[in-house]
Design a protein around this motif. Structure first.
Motif, PDB file in Angstrom:
ATOM      1  N   GLY A   1       0.949  12.243  -9.585  1.00 54.89           N
ATOM      2  CA  GLY A   1       0.240  13.507  -9.389  1.00 54.89           C
ATOM      3  C   GLY A   1       1.173  14.693  -9.466  1.00 54.89           C
ATOM      4  N   PHE A   2       2.360  14.548  -8.920  1.00 62.29           N
ATOM      5  CA  PHE A   2       3.353  15.622  -8.978  1.00 62.29           C
ATOM      6  C   PHE A   2       3.759  15.894 -10.422  1.00 62.29           C
ATOM      7  N   LYS A   3       4.020  14.841 -11.202  1.00 64.86           N
ATOM      8  CA  LYS A   3       4.397  15.007 -12.607  1.00 64.86           C
ATOM      9  C   LYS A   3       3.275  15.659 -13.401  1.00 64.86           C
ATOM     10  N   ASP A   4       2.027  15.233 -13.161  1.00 68.66           N
ATOM     11  CA  ASP A   4       0.895  15.836 -13.866  1.00 68.66           C
ATOM     12  C   ASP A   4       0.747  17.313 -13.498  1.00 68.66           C
ATOM     13  N   GLY A   5       1.001  17.645 -12.247  1.00 65.43           N
ATOM     14  CA  GLY A   5       0.930  19.037 -11.814  1.00 65.43           C
ATOM     15  C   GLY A   5       1.991  19.886 -12.485  1.00 65.43           C
ATOM     16  N   ILE A   6       3.190  19.352 -12.604  1.00 66.70           N
ATOM     17  CA  ILE A   6       4.273  20.093 -13.271  1.00 66.70           C
ATOM     18  C   ILE A   6       3.951  20.245 -14.750  1.00 66.70           C
ATOM     19  N   LYS A   7       3.458  19.187 -15.388  1.00 66.48           N
ATOM     20  CA  LYS A   7       3.131  19.255 -16.813  1.00 66.48           C
ATOM     21  C   LYS A   7       2.017  20.265 -17.048  1.00 66.48           C
TER      22      LYS A   7
ATOM     23  N   ASN B   1       0.827  -1.209   0.000  1.00 62.91           N
ATOM     24  CA  ASN B   1       0.000   0.000   0.000  1.00 62.91           C
ATOM     25  C   ASN B   1       0.862   1.260   0.000  1.00 62.91           C
ATOM     26  N   VAL B   2       1.956   1.227   0.729  1.00 56.38           N
ATOM     27  CA  VAL B   2       2.851   2.388   0.768  1.00 56.38           C
ATOM     28  C   VAL B   2       3.460   2.615  -0.613  1.00 56.38           C
ATOM     29  N   GLY B   3       3.868   1.547  -1.273  1.00 54.71           N
ATOM     30  CA  GLY B   3       4.435   1.669  -2.621  1.00 54.71           C
ATOM     31  C   GLY B   3       3.419   2.220  -3.608  1.00 54.71           C
ATOM     32  N   SER B   4       2.184   1.757  -3.514  1.00 55.65           N
ATOM     33  CA  SER B   4       1.129   2.239  -4.396  1.00 55.65           C
ATOM     34  C   SER B   4       0.843   3.719  -4.153  1.00 55.65           C
ATOM     35  N   ASP B   5       0.758   4.104  -2.898  1.00 58.26           N
ATOM     36  CA  ASP B   5       0.513   5.514  -2.563  1.00 58.26           C
ATOM     37  C   ASP B   5       1.655   6.405  -3.027  1.00 58.26           C
ATOM     38  N   LEU B   6       2.860   5.910  -2.893  1.00 56.11           N
ATOM     39  CA  LEU B   6       4.020   6.681  -3.341  1.00 56.11           C
ATOM     40  C   LEU B   6       3.997   6.865  -4.858  1.00 56.11           C
ATOM     41  N   GLY B   7       3.636   5.824  -5.588  1.00 55.38           N
ATOM     42  CA  GLY B   7       3.537   5.915  -7.045  1.00 55.38           C
ATOM     43  C   GLY B   7       2.468   6.916  -7.474  1.00 55.38           C
ATOM     44  N   LYS B   8       1.322   6.913  -6.796  1.00 51.55           N
ATOM     45  CA  LYS B   8       0.257   7.871  -7.109  1.00 51.55           C
ATOM     46  C   LYS B   8       0.706   9.297  -6.825  1.00 51.55           C
ATOM     47  N   ALA B   9       1.442   9.481  -5.743  1.00 44.03           N
ATOM     48  CA  ALA B   9       1.921  10.822  -5.394  1.00 44.03           C
ATOM     49  C   ALA B   9       2.905  11.344  -6.435  1.00 44.03           C
TER      50      ALA B   9
END
Length: 70
Positions: free
Chosen positions: A38-44, A27-35
Motif C-alpha cells: 500500500g505504501f509503494k502504491d501510494g508513492i507511485k 498474520n503479522v507477516g501478511s499484514d506487513l506485506g500489505k502495508a
C-alpha cells in the motif's frame, strides 16, 4: 559480547514462536506485506500525479511573419 551466533538466533526464534504461535506470526507477516504494498502504491500514485501535467502534449499557436526578400 560481539555478534550473536546462529544458535542464539535459533533460540530466539523458538522462544518467539512459543510465545506468539505460528498462526499469529503468519498474520503479522501478511499484514506487513500489505502495508508495504500500500505504501509503494501510494508513492507511485503521488509520482503519477506530479508528472501528469508535464507529459501532456500542448500546442502553441504562433503567427509567423515571413521576411520579404529584396
Amino acid at each position: 559480547m560481539g555478534s550473536l551466533s546462529i544458535w542464539h538466533w535459533l533460540i530466539v526464534l523458538v522462544v518467539v514462536m512459543l510465545v506468539f504461535g505460528t498462526k499469529k506470526l503468519g498474520n503479522v507477516g501478511s499484514d506487513l506485506g500489505k502495508a508495504v504494498k500500500g505504501f509503494k502504491d501510494g508513492i507511485k500514485g503521488e509520482e503519477e500525479k506530479t508528472s501528469a501535467p508535464a507529459t501532456e502534449k500542448t500546442t502553441i499557436d504562433v503567427d509567423a511573419k515571413e521576411k520579404s526578400r529584396q
